[in-house]
Design an enzyme around this catalytic site. Sequence first.
Site, PDB file in Angstrom:
ATOM      1  N   ALA A  21       0.768  -1.170   0.068  1.00  0.00           N
ATOM      2  CA  ALA A  21      -0.114   0.079  -0.083  1.00  0.00           C
ATOM      3  C   ALA A  21       0.844   1.342   0.167  1.00  0.00           C
ATOM      4  CB  ALA A  21      -1.130   0.025   1.203  1.00  0.00           C
ATOM      5  N   ASN A  22       2.235   1.047   0.139  1.00  0.00           N
ATOM      6  CA  ASN A  22       3.007   2.455   0.343  1.00  0.00           C
ATOM      7  C   ASN A  22       3.354   2.941  -1.226  1.00  0.00           C
ATOM      8  OD1 ASN A  22       4.983  -0.307   0.459  1.00  0.00           O
ATOM      9  ND2 ASN A  22       6.195   1.386  -0.362  1.00  0.00           N
ATOM     10  N   GLY A  24       2.612   3.309  -5.784  1.00  0.00           N
ATOM     11  CA  GLY A  24       2.031   2.830  -6.988  1.00  0.00           C
ATOM     12  C   GLY A  24       0.456   2.774  -6.799  1.00  0.00           C
ATOM     13  N   ILE A  25      -0.296   1.694  -7.413  1.00  0.00           N
ATOM     14  CA  ILE A  25      -1.807   1.784  -7.256  1.00  0.00           C
ATOM     15  C   ILE A  25      -2.102   1.422  -6.221  1.00  0.00           C
ATOM     16  CG2 ILE A  25      -1.777   0.979  -9.829  1.00  0.00           C
ATOM     17  CD1 ILE A  25      -2.154  -1.808  -8.846  1.00  0.00           C
ATOM     18  N   GLY A  26      -1.247   0.593  -5.212  1.00  0.00           N
ATOM     19  CA  GLY A  26      -1.654   0.261  -3.838  1.00  0.00           C
ATOM     20  C   GLY A  26      -1.918   1.714  -2.927  1.00  0.00           C
ATOM     21  N   SER A 148      -2.493  -9.362 -13.795  1.00  0.00           N
ATOM     22  CA  SER A 148      -2.077  -8.685 -14.832  1.00  0.00           C
ATOM     23  C   SER A 148      -2.561  -9.310 -16.169  1.00  0.00           C
ATOM     24  CB  SER A 148      -0.550  -8.667 -14.786  1.00  0.00           C
ATOM     25  OG  SER A 148       0.089  -8.257 -16.039  1.00  0.00           O
ATOM     26  N   TYR A 173       7.024 -14.226 -14.166  1.00  0.00           N
ATOM     27  CA  TYR A 173       6.167 -13.323 -13.738  1.00  0.00           C
ATOM     28  C   TYR A 173       4.967 -13.739 -14.157  1.00  0.00           C
ATOM     29  CZ  TYR A 173       3.558  -8.708 -13.567  1.00  0.00           C
ATOM     30  OH  TYR A 173       2.615  -7.858 -13.331  1.00  0.00           O
TER      31      TYR A 173
END
Length: 315
Positions: A21-22, A24-26, A148, A173
Amino acid sequence: MGWTAADIPDQTGRTVVITGANSGIGLEATRELARNGATVIMACRSLERGEEAAQDVREEILAADIRVEACDLASLESIRSFADRLESDIDVLLNNAGVMAIPRSETDDGFETQFGVNHLGHFALTGLLLENLGLENGRDSRVVTVSSGVHEQGEIAFDDLQSEQSYNQWNAYAQSKLANVLFAYELERRLLTADAQVSSIAVHPGYANTQLQFRGPTKRESRLELAAMKLLNGVVAQSSAMGALPLLYGATVPDIEGGAYYGPGGLLNMRGTPERQGSSDRSYDRETAQRLWDVSSELTDVHYDLPEPKPLVQE
């Protein structure tokens, strides 16, 4: 125009756990959920970076109800510690943290890092938080797992899950992201079989401009790859805020359908506002999903108190 953050319903009284959460999208999802009244628990590998991000949100949203907790998806010990500390009920678990196309390395538990963090870490975390999600209390709780579009190129290599025999950063990935979708669908089937009041949803952000794309080239010390990624991010990618919309859609839209897959509906599903989409043919293979579930449970030693799905009468 499509669904945007302005359409998020009031989240007062709801508690959301977001991994990664720290940034980008989070971080964007954290910001919008807090803006709309949710209590957000930021599950971050680095407490320091998590607190810096939380302070950024608090300065913008004075009433933000957020807290930061340590949770390293590359460590089963850290995941268990986080789950043990989390005594409150939660309404949404947003499985967002991830790594992409990095040189081969291993987690604390000896898993190939992309498979270990992106899939096994979230498999373990979800299983350990099932009671917090409330299987029988009818709160409309849900698990949102971030995949993704690259999952469409993925295959589950059961004979070499940890890429010990052969490693390609993009194949690893893609495998991990296919595993995310297979897990989300299999979890939904088991929740339905248990008649649980929890839904499982898969989402993808499209191509969002975040730091995720730079970690692989940085670790490989490839200036050419790094320059190419910066160019693509500047020309092709949408903003982190737009990339977070499918996560927010999955987390907040009332009566959302479990077992579904949502992502941007614009150019090549890389940009735009969220819509329901189809995932790859492999992601709907129930035999693969059940085998992956069993292997994941064995590797993590996390065993869900959920029945196996009812067999299909016909496909």
